[in-house]
Design a protein around this motif. Structure first.
Motif, PDB file in Angstrom:
ATOM      1  N   GLY A   1      29.333  51.592  78.334  1.00 55.79           N
ATOM      2  CA  GLY A   1      29.983  52.878  78.085  1.00 55.79           C
ATOM      3  C   GLY A   1      30.073  53.743  79.328  1.00 55.79           C
ATOM      4  O   GLY A   1      29.569  53.418  80.406  1.00 55.79           O
ATOM      5  N   SER A   2      30.698  54.880  79.174  1.00 54.11           N
ATOM      6  CA  SER A   2      30.983  55.749  80.315  1.00 54.11           C
ATOM      7  C   SER A   2      29.730  56.381  80.920  1.00 54.11           C
ATOM      8  O   SER A   2      29.713  56.703  82.101  1.00 54.11           O
ATOM      9  N   HIS A   3      28.677  56.546  80.140  1.00 55.89           N
ATOM     10  CA  HIS A   3      27.480  57.203  80.671  1.00 55.89           C
ATOM     11  C   HIS A   3      26.785  56.341  81.730  1.00 55.89           C
ATOM     12  O   HIS A   3      26.345  56.851  82.756  1.00 55.89           O
ATOM     13  N   TYR A   4      26.695  55.035  81.488  1.00 52.15           N
ATOM     14  CA  TYR A   4      26.040  54.140  82.446  1.00 52.15           C
ATOM     15  C   TYR A   4      27.036  53.392  83.321  1.00 52.15           C
ATOM     16  O   TYR A   4      26.710  52.980  84.413  1.00 52.15           O
ATOM     17  N   ASP A   5      28.254  53.180  82.841  1.00 55.66           N
ATOM     18  CA  ASP A   5      29.360  52.613  83.613  1.00 55.66           C
ATOM     19  C   ASP A   5      28.973  51.333  84.335  1.00 55.66           C
ATOM     20  O   ASP A   5      28.911  51.259  85.559  1.00 55.66           O
ATOM     21  N   PHE A   6      28.718  50.298  83.557  1.00 55.86           N
ATOM     22  CA  PHE A   6      28.331  48.982  84.074  1.00 55.86           C
ATOM     23  C   PHE A   6      29.374  48.413  85.037  1.00 55.86           C
ATOM     24  O   PHE A   6      29.046  47.643  85.925  1.00 55.86           O
ATOM     25  N   SER A   7      30.622  48.824  84.875  1.00 55.98           N
ATOM     26  CA  SER A   7      31.698  48.263  85.698  1.00 55.98           C
ATOM     27  C   SER A   7      31.603  48.664  87.165  1.00 55.98           C
ATOM     28  O   SER A   7      32.188  48.022  88.026  1.00 55.98           O
ATOM     29  N   ARG A   8      30.848  49.690  87.485  1.00 54.17           N
ATOM     30  CA  ARG A   8      30.739  50.107  88.895  1.00 54.17           C
ATOM     31  C   ARG A   8      29.966  49.102  89.733  1.00 54.17           C
ATOM     32  O   ARG A   8      29.938  49.189  90.956  1.00 54.17           O
ATOM     33  N   PHE A   9      29.344  48.110  89.089  1.00 55.39           N
ATOM     34  CA  PHE A   9      28.581  47.095  89.816  1.00 55.39           C
ATOM     35  C   PHE A   9      29.396  45.829  90.062  1.00 55.39           C
ATOM     36  O   PHE A   9      28.846  44.802  90.435  1.00 55.39           O
ATOM     37  N   GLY A  10      30.681  45.881  89.823  1.00 62.88           N
ATOM     38  CA  GLY A  10      31.525  44.729  90.098  1.00 62.88           C
ATOM     39  C   GLY A  10      31.735  43.828  88.903  1.00 62.88           C
ATOM     40  O   GLY A  10      32.231  42.721  89.041  1.00 62.88           O
ATOM     41  N   SER A  11      31.345  44.271  87.724  1.00 56.21           N
ATOM     42  CA  SER A  11      31.549  43.450  86.521  1.00 56.21           C
ATOM     43  C   SER A  11      32.520  44.165  85.592  1.00 56.21           C
ATOM     44  O   SER A  11      32.261  44.361  84.413  1.00 56.21           O
ATOM     45  N   GLU A  12      33.624  44.562  86.151  1.00 59.72           N
ATOM     46  CA  GLU A  12      34.629  45.344  85.436  1.00 59.72           C
ATOM     47  C   GLU A  12      35.143  44.618  84.206  1.00 59.72           C
ATOM     48  O   GLU A  12      35.463  45.221  83.207  1.00 59.72           O
ATOM     49  N   ARG A  13      35.186  43.317  84.277  1.00 53.28           N
ATOM     50  CA  ARG A  13      35.822  42.551  83.220  1.00 53.28           C
ATOM     51  C   ARG A  13      34.826  41.624  82.528  1.00 53.28           C
ATOM     52  O   ARG A  13      34.574  40.530  82.995  1.00 53.28           O
ATOM     53  N   PRO A  14      34.269  42.039  81.396  1.00 57.07           N
ATOM     54  CA  PRO A  14      33.474  41.076  80.644  1.00 57.07           C
ATOM     55  C   PRO A  14      34.398  40.016  80.061  1.00 57.07           C
ATOM     56  O   PRO A  14      35.476  40.327  79.564  1.00 57.07           O
ATOM     57  N   SER A  15      34.000  38.780  80.161  1.00 56.28           N
ATOM     58  CA  SER A  15      34.823  37.682  79.680  1.00 56.28           C
ATOM     59  C   SER A  15      34.252  37.152  78.378  1.00 56.28           C
ATOM     60  O   SER A  15      33.048  36.976  78.255  1.00 56.28           O
ATOM     61  N   PHE A  16      35.094  36.891  77.422  1.00 59.35           N
ATOM     62  CA  PHE A  16      34.643  36.324  76.159  1.00 59.35           C
ATOM     63  C   PHE A  16      35.091  34.882  76.033  1.00 59.35           C
ATOM     64  O   PHE A  16      35.106  34.330  74.949  1.00 59.35           O
ATOM     65  N   SER A  17      35.450  34.296  77.151  1.00 61.35           N
ATOM     66  CA  SER A  17      35.778  32.878  77.234  1.00 61.35           C
ATOM     67  C   SER A  17      34.827  32.250  78.240  1.00 61.35           C
ATOM     68  O   SER A  17      34.778  32.672  79.397  1.00 61.35           O
ATOM     69  N   PRO A  18      34.041  31.252  77.832  1.00 62.82           N
ATOM     70  CA  PRO A  18      33.084  30.666  78.776  1.00 62.82           C
ATOM     71  C   PRO A  18      33.749  30.028  79.993  1.00 62.82           C
ATOM     72  O   PRO A  18      33.161  29.981  81.064  1.00 62.82           O
ATOM     73  N   ARG A  19      34.961  29.582  79.868  1.00 60.62           N
ATOM     74  CA  ARG A  19      35.637  28.926  80.994  1.00 60.62           C
ATOM     75  C   ARG A  19      36.027  29.914  82.094  1.00 60.62           C
ATOM     76  O   ARG A  19      36.330  29.529  83.193  1.00 60.62           O
ATOM     77  N   GLN A  20      36.018  31.203  81.785  1.00 56.52           N
ATOM     78  CA  GLN A  20      36.369  32.213  82.776  1.00 56.52           C
ATOM     79  C   GLN A  20      35.183  33.052  83.211  1.00 56.52           C
ATOM     80  O   GLN A  20      35.342  33.993  83.975  1.00 56.52           O
ATOM     81  N   ALA A  21      34.001  32.740  82.721  1.00 50.10           N
ATOM     82  CA  ALA A  21      32.816  33.530  83.031  1.00 50.10           C
ATOM     83  C   ALA A  21      31.892  32.769  83.972  1.00 50.10           C
ATOM     84  O   ALA A  21      31.890  31.539  83.994  1.00 50.10           O
ATOM     85  N   ASP A  22      31.113  33.514  84.746  1.00 53.40           N
ATOM     86  CA  ASP A  22      30.116  32.873  85.605  1.00 53.40           C
ATOM     87  C   ASP A  22      28.719  33.457  85.417  1.00 53.40           C
ATOM     88  O   ASP A  22      27.777  33.022  86.047  1.00 53.40           O
ATOM     89  N   LEU A  23      28.575  34.440  84.541  1.00 55.07           N
ATOM     90  CA  LEU A  23      27.272  35.034  84.239  1.00 55.07           C
ATOM     91  C   LEU A  23      27.114  35.121  82.727  1.00 55.07           C
ATOM     92  O   LEU A  23      27.882  35.800  82.054  1.00 55.07           O
ATOM     93  N   LEU A  24      26.135  34.402  82.195  1.00 53.92           N
ATOM     94  CA  LEU A  24      25.858  34.427  80.761  1.00 53.92           C
ATOM     95  C   LEU A  24      24.739  35.418  80.504  1.00 53.92           C
ATOM     96  O   LEU A  24      23.650  35.288  81.060  1.00 53.92           O
ATOM     97  N   MET A  25      25.024  36.435  79.695  1.00 56.23           N
ATOM     98  CA  MET A  25      24.024  37.436  79.341  1.00 56.23           C
ATOM     99  C   MET A  25      23.656  37.222  77.874  1.00 56.23           C
ATOM    100  O   MET A  25      24.415  37.581  76.982  1.00 56.23           O
ATOM    101  N   VAL A  26      22.500  36.610  77.637  1.00 54.51           N
ATOM    102  CA  VAL A  26      22.050  36.318  76.278  1.00 54.51           C
ATOM    103  C   VAL A  26      21.184  37.469  75.817  1.00 54.51           C
ATOM    104  O   VAL A  26      20.167  37.777  76.435  1.00 54.51           O
ATOM    105  N   MET A  27      21.590  38.103  74.713  1.00 51.34           N
ATOM    106  CA  MET A  27      20.897  39.287  74.210  1.00 51.34           C
ATOM    107  C   MET A  27      20.596  39.102  72.742  1.00 51.34           C
ATOM    108  O   MET A  27      21.504  38.895  71.951  1.00 51.34           O
TER     109      MET A  27
END
Length: 180
Positions: free
Chosen positions: A54-80
């Motif tokens: 969200g806007s308060h923490y703005d995760f995208s400012r760290f270079g991860s602007e685009r979360p991917s929901f396709s494993p073939r286009q992702a390089d970081l798996l965040m298991v939560m």
């Protein structure tokens, strides 16, 4: 950026802006600042991740602007969250389908160690089925902790040797988990 050395401009060239570094460090810097995370969220840690985006923490400012929901286009798996043993083959398949090089963050107590769910049906840590690079503690972890874990991944990616993935050590690690 401390690994990049500024040097004087060659004779006959006006101005500054020249620097010397290795190709490996430039690639590491580019990879670290352009990670595409795949959020694999199953419970309350996923809600904290949503707050992090969200806007308060703005995760995208760290270079991860685009979360991917396709494993073939992702390089970081965040298991939560809690991973049931029935979900384990699905998670492993998602990991295998991801692009190389790939990294994994286990977010929260459940993904790291099973959390409070010490039962027959809950996986006691995702490191039983896939290799984990960074663990983020907490139940659920605060958005600041998730950002800190992401920064640790960036440090790892930035300093990782390009040849590490071809090493016998890395091949043996994947073989341990039954991944070719």
């Amino acid at each position: 950026m401390s690994d990049i050395n500024l040097v004087e401009a060659p004779a006959g060239v006006e101005g500054s802006g020249f620097f010397a570094t290795s190709l490996e460090k430039v690639i590491g810097m580019a990879r670290a600042n352009s990670l595409w995370p795949l959020p694999f969220a199953t419970s309350c840690c996923g809600i904290e991740f949503m707050a992090t985006m969200g806007s308060h923490y703005d995760f995208s400012r760290f270079g991860s602007e685009r979360p991917s929901f396709s494993p073939r286009q992702a390089d970081l798996l965040m298991v939560m969250g809690t991973i049931a043993k029935k979900m384990a083959p699905v998670l492993k398949q998602v990991y295998i389908q991801m692009a190389e090089p790939r990294w994994v963050i286990a977010v929260g107590a459940c993904a790291s160690s099973g959390g409070i769910f010490d039962t027959y049906s809950v996986l006691q840590g995702i490191d039983e089925i896939i290799p984990v690079d960074v663990y983020v503690p907490g139940c659920p972890p605060r958005p600041e902790a998730i950002i800190n874990g992401f920064n640790k991944i960036q440090d790892l990616v930035r300093s990782e040797s390009l040849r590490r993935r071809d090493s016998e050590e890395y091949t043996a690690l994947l073989a341990k988990y039954g991944i070719q």
